[in-house]
Design a protein around this motif. Sequence first.
Motif, PDB file in Angstrom:
ATOM      1  N   ASP A 208       0.825  -1.209   0.000  1.00 51.41           N
ATOM      2  CA  ASP A 208       0.000   0.000   0.000  1.00 51.41           C
ATOM      3  C   ASP A 208       0.860   1.260   0.000  1.00 51.41           C
ATOM      4  O   ASP A 208       0.560   2.235  -0.697  1.00 51.41           O
ATOM      5  N   ARG A 209       1.925   1.244   0.777  1.00 50.25           N
ATOM      6  CA  ARG A 209       2.826   2.404   0.756  1.00 50.25           C
ATOM      7  C   ARG A 209       3.511   2.516  -0.601  1.00 50.25           C
ATOM      8  O   ARG A 209       3.762   3.619  -1.103  1.00 50.25           O
ATOM      9  N   GLY A 210       3.802   1.372  -1.213  1.00 51.47           N
ATOM     10  CA  GLY A 210       4.395   1.383  -2.553  1.00 51.47           C
ATOM     11  C   GLY A 210       3.482   2.024  -3.581  1.00 51.47           C
ATOM     12  O   GLY A 210       3.947   2.720  -4.496  1.00 51.47           O
ATOM     13  N   LYS A 211       2.178   1.810  -3.449  1.00 48.56           N
ATOM     14  CA  LYS A 211       1.232   2.431  -4.377  1.00 48.56           C
ATOM     15  C   LYS A 211       1.266   3.952  -4.259  1.00 48.56           C
ATOM     16  O   LYS A 211       1.164   4.667  -5.257  1.00 48.56           O
ATOM     17  N   VAL A 212       1.401   4.436  -3.035  1.00 50.88           N
ATOM     18  CA  VAL A 212       1.493   5.887  -2.846  1.00 50.88           C
ATOM     19  C   VAL A 212       2.783   6.417  -3.458  1.00 50.88           C
ATOM     20  O   VAL A 212       2.793   7.459  -4.131  1.00 50.88           O
ATOM     21  N   LEU A 213       3.890   5.707  -3.252  1.00 50.44           N
ATOM     22  CA  LEU A 213       5.153   6.122  -3.863  1.00 50.44           C
ATOM     23  C   LEU A 213       5.061   6.134  -5.381  1.00 50.44           C
ATOM     24  O   LEU A 213       5.594   7.027  -6.046  1.00 50.44           O
ATOM     25  N   HIS A 214       4.376   5.151  -5.926  1.00 51.97           N
ATOM     26  CA  HIS A 214       4.194   5.105  -7.384  1.00 51.97           C
ATOM     27  C   HIS A 214       3.394   6.322  -7.859  1.00 51.97           C
ATOM     28  O   HIS A 214       3.747   6.950  -8.867  1.00 51.97           O
ATOM     29  N   ALA A 215       2.344   6.671  -7.119  1.00 49.13           N
ATOM     30  CA  ALA A 215       1.547   7.847  -7.481  1.00 49.13           C
ATOM     31  C   ALA A 215       2.388   9.117  -7.378  1.00 49.13           C
ATOM     32  O   ALA A 215       2.270  10.032  -8.209  1.00 49.13           O
ATOM     33  N   MET A 216       3.240   9.193  -6.371  1.00 46.92           N
ATOM     34  CA  MET A 216       4.133  10.344  -6.231  1.00 46.92           C
ATOM     35  C   MET A 216       5.082  10.439  -7.428  1.00 46.92           C
ATOM     36  O   MET A 216       5.296  11.529  -7.974  1.00 46.92           O
TER      37      MET A 216
ATOM     38  N   LYS B  84      16.326  10.102   0.195  1.00 51.07           N
ATOM     39  CA  LYS B  84      15.901   9.885   1.572  1.00 51.07           C
ATOM     40  C   LYS B  84      14.411   9.565   1.654  1.00 51.07           C
ATOM     41  O   LYS B  84      13.980   8.686   2.407  1.00 51.07           O
ATOM     42  N   LEU B  85      13.633  10.290   0.852  1.00 49.41           N
ATOM     43  CA  LEU B  85      12.182  10.175   0.923  1.00 49.41           C
ATOM     44  C   LEU B  85      11.698   8.785   0.509  1.00 49.41           C
ATOM     45  O   LEU B  85      10.814   8.210   1.155  1.00 49.41           O
ATOM     46  N   GLY B  86      12.287   8.221  -0.557  1.00 44.07           N
ATOM     47  CA  GLY B  86      11.846   6.920  -1.044  1.00 44.07           C
ATOM     48  C   GLY B  86      11.940   5.824   0.003  1.00 44.07           C
ATOM     49  O   GLY B  86      10.918   5.215   0.385  1.00 44.07           O
ATOM     50  N   PRO B  87      13.141   5.522   0.524  1.00 50.21           N
ATOM     51  CA  PRO B  87      13.240   4.453   1.513  1.00 50.21           C
ATOM     52  C   PRO B  87      12.561   4.790   2.831  1.00 50.21           C
ATOM     53  O   PRO B  87      12.006   3.900   3.492  1.00 50.21           O
ATOM     54  N   ALA B  88      12.575   6.061   3.229  1.00 51.77           N
ATOM     55  CA  ALA B  88      11.945   6.425   4.501  1.00 51.77           C
ATOM     56  C   ALA B  88      10.446   6.151   4.471  1.00 51.77           C
ATOM     57  O   ALA B  88       9.901   5.528   5.393  1.00 51.77           O
ATOM     58  N   LEU B  89       9.770   6.603   3.413  1.00 54.48           N
ATOM     59  CA  LEU B  89       8.323   6.394   3.329  1.00 54.48           C
ATOM     60  C   LEU B  89       7.984   4.929   3.110  1.00 54.48           C
ATOM     61  O   LEU B  89       7.017   4.411   3.691  1.00 54.48           O
ATOM     62  N   LEU B  90       8.748   4.236   2.278  1.00 53.25           N
ATOM     63  CA  LEU B  90       8.471   2.822   2.046  1.00 53.25           C
ATOM     64  C   LEU B  90       8.512   2.041   3.355  1.00 53.25           C
ATOM     65  O   LEU B  90       7.700   1.144   3.591  1.00 53.25           O
ATOM     66  N   CYS B  91       9.433   2.384   4.231  1.00 54.79           N
ATOM     67  CA  CYS B  91       9.598   1.652   5.484  1.00 54.79           C
ATOM     68  C   CYS B  91       8.584   2.051   6.551  1.00 54.79           C
ATOM     69  O   CYS B  91       8.595   1.487   7.650  1.00 54.79           O
ATOM     70  N   GLY B  92       7.715   3.024   6.266  1.00 53.47           N
ATOM     71  CA  GLY B  92       6.663   3.380   7.205  1.00 53.47           C
ATOM     72  C   GLY B  92       6.967   4.573   8.076  1.00 53.47           C
ATOM     73  O   GLY B  92       6.222   4.867   9.020  1.00 53.47           O
ATOM     74  N   ASN B  93       8.061   5.286   7.784  1.00 55.31           N
ATOM     75  CA  ASN B  93       8.379   6.508   8.514  1.00 55.31           C
ATOM     76  C   ASN B  93       7.633   7.695   7.903  1.00 55.31           C
ATOM     77  O   ASN B  93       7.185   7.639   6.762  1.00 55.31           O
ATOM     78  N   THR B  94       7.542   8.772   8.643  1.00 57.30           N
ATOM     79  CA  THR B  94       7.112  10.048   8.085  1.00 57.30           C
ATOM     80  C   THR B  94       8.337  10.954   7.993  1.00 57.30           C
ATOM     81  O   THR B  94       9.333  10.740   8.689  1.00 57.30           O
TER      82      THR B  94
END
Length: 458
Positions: free
Chosen positions: A47-55, A142-152
């Motif tokens: 699900d987080r990957g889908k958001v990254l894809h949209a970004m 930084k943003l890619g791996p941080a968000l994928l791993c569930g961080n803000t």
Amino acid sequence: MTSLEIVNPGTGEPVASVPAATPEDVDRAVGAAHAAQRDWGRLGYADRGKVLHAMAEAFEAHVDELTPILVREQGKTIREAKIELRKAADTLEHYAGLSRQVRAVSIHNVDTDVDGRVLRRPLGVVAAIVPWNFPTTLLCNKLGPALLCGNTVVAKPADSTPLTTLRLGEIFAEAGVPEGVFTVLPGTGAVAGEALVRHPLVRKVAFTGSTPVGERVAALAAVGSKRVTLELGGSDPMIICDDADLKSAASAAAMGRFYNCGQACLAIKRLYVFDSVADEIIEAVAAKAKRLRVGLGDDPNSQMGPLHSAKQRDQLERQIAESGGEVVAGGGRPDGLDRGWFHEPTVVVEPRKDSPMAVEEVFGPALPIWRVRDLDEAIELANASPFGLGSSVWTSDLRRAERAATELDCGYTWVNSRTKVYDELPFGGLKASGYGKEHGSEALDYYTDQKSVVVRRS
């Protein structure tokens, strides 16, 4: 309220002003990020990957809009701005793709009737502090791996280049990033940056910038035992052996030095050439430097823009003046470009080996070249630097290439290749160039905690 005045490096004229974040602004932003992290961290990787894809898709769709903003605030050429922006979007897409490949480690029968598992857990709020030379690619690293791993993430762009990042924040929100998951806080390092690093709810600091500032960040982050990744300065050596493809090597040296007006941590900053082929390389690199068209970033014919600030140019001019050696190309300010912070592409042969061009990071379009006897001397000189970020070797001898790759003290070595960074490979330095990794699946280790779980089946 204090404002940041954004200046066009090509003209020296103001282009915009934005409010500078206060410590109170930082506290509110980190508090919102902390509150948002619980729900964001509970989402699955897919699900987080889908958001990254949209970004990534939204980013790519806005490249033409973002290009003139980046050119105005940073100074780079139109071509270089588009390369940077597309690379940043690609990095987000790369981590979107990794979202379905993250696996927990399981160990069956670690003991009798006992299984073990290792879970990845997000750290929490990540402070991403980004410099001015590549505002978007270094953010997305930084943003890619941080968000994928569930961080803000709360990001502080450089105080001279916040405009593209602020617009990106709006684009990502429109693409579906939940409120509080990604926040942009423009401000100064002394106020907003320090407040962000010191904040007790920040659990990880990802910093790219100069070595002195990075060491200051690490010291501040030690209070509270925050995780830290530092991507700092570099003085990358290139070695050209006598059996190399000399034409390609000279081209790679020139591109690696003068791209983005030489303002890159991974730029080629020291060139060591075997004596028997040195004259040919010097002539070729100098000729390429002399052909480069220097001009305003928004001029489609420009191949190299200005330095980012008057301070950067003053520093470069000091380093050239104090280093000695023979200037065989450039050496000064170009004619007809008096308003901005321009400098000619410069080649200096045999500056002193203890000079600023040898021992300091040269963050501008000036390349020192030294003749060396053999690979032994080249590696010794290449390693005689406080920095250890990247390096290159050009040779047709596999044994030489393998030796250089093994013995050069750095985090990245290119063999017969231009200095291109790949999202698939871990990137980070040694010595004064920092620690920790960005890029690759290895980056996930720096944005998660690995938690052991023991389950007794009976």
